[in-house]
Design an enzyme around this catalytic site. Structure first.
Site, PDB file in Angstrom:
ATOM      1  N   GLY A  14      -5.307   2.410   9.107  1.00 37.46           N
ATOM      2  CA  GLY A  14      -3.785   2.039   9.291  1.00 37.46           C
ATOM      3  C   GLY A  14      -3.990   1.036  10.245  1.00 37.46           C
ATOM      4  O   GLY A  14      -2.569   0.452  10.728  1.00 37.46           O
ATOM      5  N   ASN A  16      -3.466  -1.619   8.521  1.00 37.83           N
ATOM      6  CA  ASN A  16      -2.281  -2.467   7.816  1.00 37.83           C
ATOM      7  C   ASN A  16      -0.479  -2.271   8.047  1.00 37.83           C
ATOM      8  O   ASN A  16      -0.189  -3.013   8.310  1.00 37.83           O
ATOM      9  CB  ASN A  16      -2.550  -2.543   6.438  1.00 37.83           C
ATOM     10  N   ILE A  94      -3.040   8.400  -6.419  1.00 37.71           N
ATOM     11  CA  ILE A  94      -2.657   7.586  -7.318  1.00 37.71           C
ATOM     12  C   ILE A  94      -0.872   8.311  -6.763  1.00 37.71           C
ATOM     13  O   ILE A  94      -0.485   8.993  -6.995  1.00 37.71           O
ATOM     14  CB  ILE A  94      -3.069   8.581  -8.732  1.00 37.71           C
ATOM     15  N   LEU A  95      -0.008   7.506  -7.413  1.00 34.44           N
ATOM     16  CA  LEU A  95       1.269   7.530  -7.736  1.00 34.44           C
ATOM     17  C   LEU A  95       1.820   7.742  -9.073  1.00 34.44           C
ATOM     18  O   LEU A  95       1.397   7.522 -10.205  1.00 34.44           O
ATOM     19  CB  LEU A  95       2.338   6.490  -7.299  1.00 34.44           C
ATOM     20  N   ASN A 109       1.963  -2.551  -2.926  1.00 33.92           N
ATOM     21  CA  ASN A 109       0.735  -2.688  -1.964  1.00 33.92           C
ATOM     22  C   ASN A 109      -0.376  -3.230  -2.039  1.00 33.92           C
ATOM     23  O   ASN A 109      -0.073  -4.896  -2.110  1.00 33.92           O
ATOM     24  CB  ASN A 109      -0.722  -1.729  -3.655  1.00 33.92           C
ATOM     25  N   HIS A 111      -4.195  -5.199  -2.027  1.00 29.30           N
ATOM     26  CA  HIS A 111      -5.762  -4.524  -2.088  1.00 29.30           C
ATOM     27  C   HIS A 111      -6.526  -5.842  -1.958  1.00 29.30           C
ATOM     28  O   HIS A 111      -6.115  -6.699  -1.522  1.00 29.30           O
ATOM     29  CB  HIS A 111      -5.478  -5.006  -4.283  1.00 29.30           C
TER      30      HIS A 111
HETATM   31  C1  GRF Z   1      -7.900  -2.007   3.209  1.00 27.47           C
HETATM   32  O1  GRF Z   1      -9.119  -2.377   3.661  1.00 27.47           O
HETATM   33  C2  GRF Z   1      -6.909  -2.120   1.972  1.00 27.47           C
HETATM   34  O2  GRF Z   1      -6.775  -3.655   1.551  1.00 27.47           O
HETATM   35  C3  GRF Z   1      -7.339  -1.013   1.735  1.00 27.47           C
HETATM   36  O3  GRF Z   1      -7.310  -0.277   2.628  1.00 27.47           O
HETATM   37  C4  GRF Z   1      -7.637  -0.726   3.789  1.00 27.47           C
HETATM   38  C5  GRF Z   1      -6.725  -0.111   4.412  1.00 27.47           C
HETATM   39  O4  GRF Z   1      -7.566  -0.109   5.606  1.00 27.47           O
HETATM   40  N1  GRF Z   1      -6.529  -1.039   0.770  1.00 27.47           N
HETATM   41  P1  GRF Z   1      -6.240   0.209   7.308  1.00 27.47           P
HETATM   42  O5  GRF Z   1      -5.956   1.609   6.547  1.00 27.47           O
HETATM   43  O6  GRF Z   1      -4.868  -0.122   6.377  1.00 27.47           O
HETATM   44  O7  GRF Z   1      -6.960  -0.145   8.018  1.00 27.47           O
END
Ligand code: GRF
Length: 209
Positions: A14, A16, A94-95, A109, A111
């Site tokens: 988490g 992000n 997958i959604l 999302n 990526h």
């Molecule tokens: C990140 O590297 C993101 O690019 C990918 O999954 C990872 C999530 O990291 N989608 P976090 O759980 O947000 O730390």
């Protein structure tokens, strides 16, 4: 203007999610996180949400008996809570199409590559950076995009690059890219919250304030 309500879907640490929480708390993002949903038990991202008194819900196949029942419950929950934006922040499930259709251009999302490179089915997490390292790319980066039925195929909202040096390895590439993720995901959420994103012929126009 009432703040938009966000649901953040996670599967892991988490970081992000934390970047979005921080952006909101610093007044950078005019929105509120209504709920954090994880498809995995006991992931640190849930603790991050709890520390900020954000509702959390674990929605695993085991709890609901099947993926279909889980996804049905997820859609019902999003609608019941009047969610305006769904953010996939390291969400590895997958959604289903019915959710994607219900929330067309309202699911974003992050990526960890410059889509279309190293993207699509099978490209997630560390595998992305391993592919970038093995290909010997000189730049990589991250992409925020709207989610459609094609894996990593939705309209691109933001991208940002990082330089890859010969001495980089998979870990240092991942670290460089994650730092970029923590910048462009909150910015994309802010732009959405401000109503400044418009999708035209599968491309995203960012309107000035
Ligand atoms: C990140 O590297 C993101 O690019 C990918 O999954 C990872 C999530 O990291 N989608 P976090 O759980 O947000 O730390």
């Amino acid at each position: 203007m009432s703040k938009i309500k966000i649901a953040v879907l996670i599967s892991g640490g988490g970081s992000n999610l934390q970047a979005i929480i921080d952006g909101i708390n610093e007044g950078y993002i005019p929105a509120e996180i209504d709920i954090v949903i994880s498809n995995k038990e006991d992931v640190y991202g849930l603790k991050r949400a709890e520390k900020h008194n954000i509702d959390t819900k674990v929605m695993t196949k085991a709890i609901y008996g099947s993926i279909e029942k889980r996804n049905k419950a997820l859609l019902e929950l999003l609608k019941k809570r009047n969610i305006d934006l769904v953010v996939l922040a390291g969400y590895l499930a997958i959604l289903p199409t019915e959710i994607i259709k219900e929330y067309e251009n309202k699911i974003i999302n992050i990526h960890p590559s410059l889509i279309p490179s190293f993207a699509g089915d099978g490209f997630y997490g560390r595998r992305v950076h391993e592919s970038a390292f093995n290909r010997g790319v000189k730049i990589s980066g991250a992409t925020v995009h709207f989610v459609n039925e094609i894996t990593d195929g939705g309209p691109i909202i933001l991208q940002k690059t990082v330089d890859i040096d010969f001495d980089d390895d998979v870990e240092t590439i991942a670290k460089k890219v994650l730092e970029i993720e923590h910048k462009i995901l909150p910015l994309a959420v802010k732009l959405f919250a401000q109503g400044r994103l418009e999708v035209i012929n599968n491309r995203v126009k960012i309107h000035e304030k």
